[in-house]
Design a protein around this motif. Structure first.
Motif, PDB file in Angstrom:
ATOM      1  N   ILE A  61       0.875  -1.183   0.000  1.00  0.00           N
ATOM      2  CA  ILE A  61       0.000   0.000   0.000  1.00  0.00           C
ATOM      3  C   ILE A  61       0.905   1.222   0.000  1.00  0.00           C
ATOM      4  O   ILE A  61       1.726   1.396   0.906  1.00  0.00           O
ATOM      5  CB  ILE A  61      -0.921   0.024   1.245  1.00  0.00           C
ATOM      6  N   LEU A  62       0.747   2.056  -1.027  1.00  0.00           N
ATOM      7  CA  LEU A  62       1.520   3.299  -1.110  1.00  0.00           C
ATOM      8  C   LEU A  62       0.603   4.436  -0.659  1.00  0.00           C
ATOM      9  O   LEU A  62      -0.390   4.731  -1.326  1.00  0.00           O
ATOM     10  CB  LEU A  62       1.970   3.551  -2.552  1.00  0.00           C
ATOM     11  N   MET A  63       0.923   5.062   0.458  1.00  0.00           N
ATOM     12  CA  MET A  63       0.135   6.217   0.907  1.00  0.00           C
ATOM     13  C   MET A  63       0.765   7.461   0.271  1.00  0.00           C
ATOM     14  O   MET A  63       1.940   7.741   0.491  1.00  0.00           O
ATOM     15  CB  MET A  63       0.179   6.337   2.436  1.00  0.00           C
ATOM     16  N   VAL A 105       3.339  -1.120   4.112  1.00  0.00           N
ATOM     17  CA  VAL A 105       2.730   0.205   3.946  1.00  0.00           C
ATOM     18  C   VAL A 105       3.852   1.250   3.938  1.00  0.00           C
ATOM     19  O   VAL A 105       4.636   1.340   4.892  1.00  0.00           O
ATOM     20  CB  VAL A 105       1.733   0.521   5.090  1.00  0.00           C
ATOM     21  N   LEU A 106       3.939   2.005   2.853  1.00  0.00           N
ATOM     22  CA  LEU A 106       4.941   3.067   2.745  1.00  0.00           C
ATOM     23  C   LEU A 106       4.225   4.407   2.602  1.00  0.00           C
ATOM     24  O   LEU A 106       3.096   4.466   2.106  1.00  0.00           O
ATOM     25  CB  LEU A 106       5.849   2.835   1.525  1.00  0.00           C
ATOM     26  N   ARG A 107       4.879   5.489   3.022  1.00  0.00           N
ATOM     27  CA  ARG A 107       4.222   6.808   2.980  1.00  0.00           C
ATOM     28  C   ARG A 107       5.213   7.894   2.568  1.00  0.00           C
ATOM     29  O   ARG A 107       6.408   7.616   2.364  1.00  0.00           O
ATOM     30  CB  ARG A 107       3.635   7.146   4.347  1.00  0.00           C
ATOM     31  N   VAL A 108       4.739   9.117   2.530  1.00  0.00           N
ATOM     32  CA  VAL A 108       5.577  10.280   2.212  1.00  0.00           C
ATOM     33  C   VAL A 108       5.620  11.143   3.472  1.00  0.00           C
ATOM     34  O   VAL A 108       4.692  11.912   3.725  1.00  0.00           O
ATOM     35  CB  VAL A 108       4.969  11.084   1.038  1.00  0.00           C
ATOM     36  N   THR A 144       6.399   8.917  -3.732  1.00  0.00           N
ATOM     37  CA  THR A 144       5.520   7.742  -3.858  1.00  0.00           C
ATOM     38  C   THR A 144       6.093   6.767  -4.886  1.00  0.00           C
ATOM     39  O   THR A 144       6.166   5.551  -4.639  1.00  0.00           O
ATOM     40  CB  THR A 144       4.096   8.180  -4.269  1.00  0.00           C
ATOM     41  N   LEU A 145       6.525   7.284  -6.032  1.00  0.00           N
ATOM     42  CA  LEU A 145       7.061   6.391  -7.074  1.00  0.00           C
ATOM     43  C   LEU A 145       8.439   5.855  -6.667  1.00  0.00           C
ATOM     44  O   LEU A 145       8.767   4.696  -6.955  1.00  0.00           O
ATOM     45  CB  LEU A 145       7.098   7.112  -8.427  1.00  0.00           C
TER      46      LEU A 145
END
Ligand code: NAI
Length: 330
Positions: A73-75, A95-98, A310-311
């Motif tokens: 899941i990219l937040m 789960v990864l985020r910025v 995100t990318l």
């Protein structure tokens, strides 16, 4: 790598599309619709999904994504309080985020709210459009040589301290972890900050310790007629107590980018809806209040930074080396 994006608006698509050619290994499909148990099945066959701060990533939705064998899941945001992390762990989903994209964007909006409500720009804009050039009711105050009280001096609060310093203000702050680089800032207790500030700006995250930190009691401690700005989270302020305080003429002005019960409104056009909460309309009934729609982050620079991180997160996940500071759950 195929990524399915949920709940996208035109500005999301424009921003991601503008850099996508730099990521030839990534293919994006955009959906208008947001995540739910029903729409999670659309992710079948994708290598990741991308969601936003207002997306529903509660346990049933995360479990539904798990059933579709989604590994990531990219937040495309910093916040992740909407993600059920236990469910993500149980489903084996990373789960990864910025974590930070443009603190200046948020701080500049905080100062924009402070200036607008102080110098009555919201009233002047409407008056002049009606050929009313009277100055009655438009008197503001100088910020120069006044005191700015910054609550929370992390990334955004630090940017706000610098902006206030540029305005020639004395800057005081409250934070459990003072930023030693802010040598022009005097750290004080919350009570002192409330008692001495002409501009109070909230820049701390919402935690179980500071829910409703602005309430009847703290409002009773403020200096006469400060400007209050909140660009952090709505529940830092007890809205009913704030309304009582505004009615009691405690504030010169109030600028809110966030407010309690905003979740249903965030980024939606609800002009045809009968709103079930009266918070916004009650706040807007006051001439010295400005409300914006959780837009403090919304600059071209911030959107580009969100897209790029995100990318990069997607690429790093495939390479097996995601940046630890972007990992929410692995
Ligand atoms: P950060 O994590 O860099 O800094 C937060 C600071 O607040 C830390 O120094 C921490 O010690 C301090 N803090 C925590 N609890 C406190 C308390 N009770 N009293 C005083 N200080 C306290 O966070 P950052 O990036 O500066 O973001 C701050 C907040 O801004 C976020 O938590 C989020 O709620 C909000 N935000 C709003 C956006 C918008 O568009 N309106 C966009 C991005 C963030």
């Amino acid at each position: 790598m195929r990524i399915l994006f949920y709940d996208t608006k035109k500005y999301d698509r424009d921003s991601f599309d503008s850099i996508l050619s730099e990521y030839p290994e990534i293919q994006i499909d955009y959906l208008d619709t947001d995540l739910s148990v029903q729409t999670a099945v659309l992710a079948q066959g994708y290598d990741a999904i991308c969601a936003f701060v207002s997306s529903d990533l509660s346990a049933p939705v995360v479990e539904a994504l798990g059933k579709e064998k989604i590994p990531l899941i990219l937040m495309r945001c910093a916040g992740y309080n909407n993600v059920d992390l236990d469910a993500a762990k149980a489903a084996g989903i990373t789960v990864l985020r910025v974590p930070g994209y443009s603190p200046q964007a948020v701080a500049e909006h905080a100062m924009a709210l402070a200036l607008a409500v102080n110098r009555k720009i919201h009233k002047a804009y409407i008056k002049v459009r009606e050929n009313n050039f009277s100055l009655t009711g438009l008197t503001g105050m100088n910020f120069y040589h006044k005191t700015a009280g910054i609550v929370g001096t992390g990334k955004i609060g630090t940017a706000m301290c610098n902006i206030c310093r540029g305005f020639g203000m004395r800057v005081i702050a409250h934070d459990m972890y003072p930023n030693k680089n802010l040598d022009f800032v005097e750290y004080v207790s919350m009570d002192t900050l409330l008692a001495e500030s002409d501009l109070i700006s909230l820049h701390c995250p919402l935690t179980s310790d500071n829910y409703h930190m602005i309430n009847n009691y703290t409002i009773s401690k403020i200096k006469k007629h400060p400007v209050l700005v909140n660009t952090s989270r709505g529940a830092l302020i007890d809205t009913e107590d704030l309304i009582r305080g505004i009615r009691a003429d405690k504030f010169f002005g109030v600028g809110l980018d966030v407010y309690e019960e905003e979740t249903q409104n965030v980024f939606e056009n609800r002009e045809d809806d009968i709103l079930q909460s009266s918070i916004v309309s009650r706040l807007l009934s006051f001439p010295n209040v400005i409300v914006t729609s959780h837009q403090a982050f919304l600059t071209e620079e911030a959107l580009e930074a969100i897209s790029r991180t995100t990318l990069d997160n997607a690429k790093a996940f495939v390479a097996g080396n995601p940046d630890p500071k972007n990992v929410v759950s692995a």
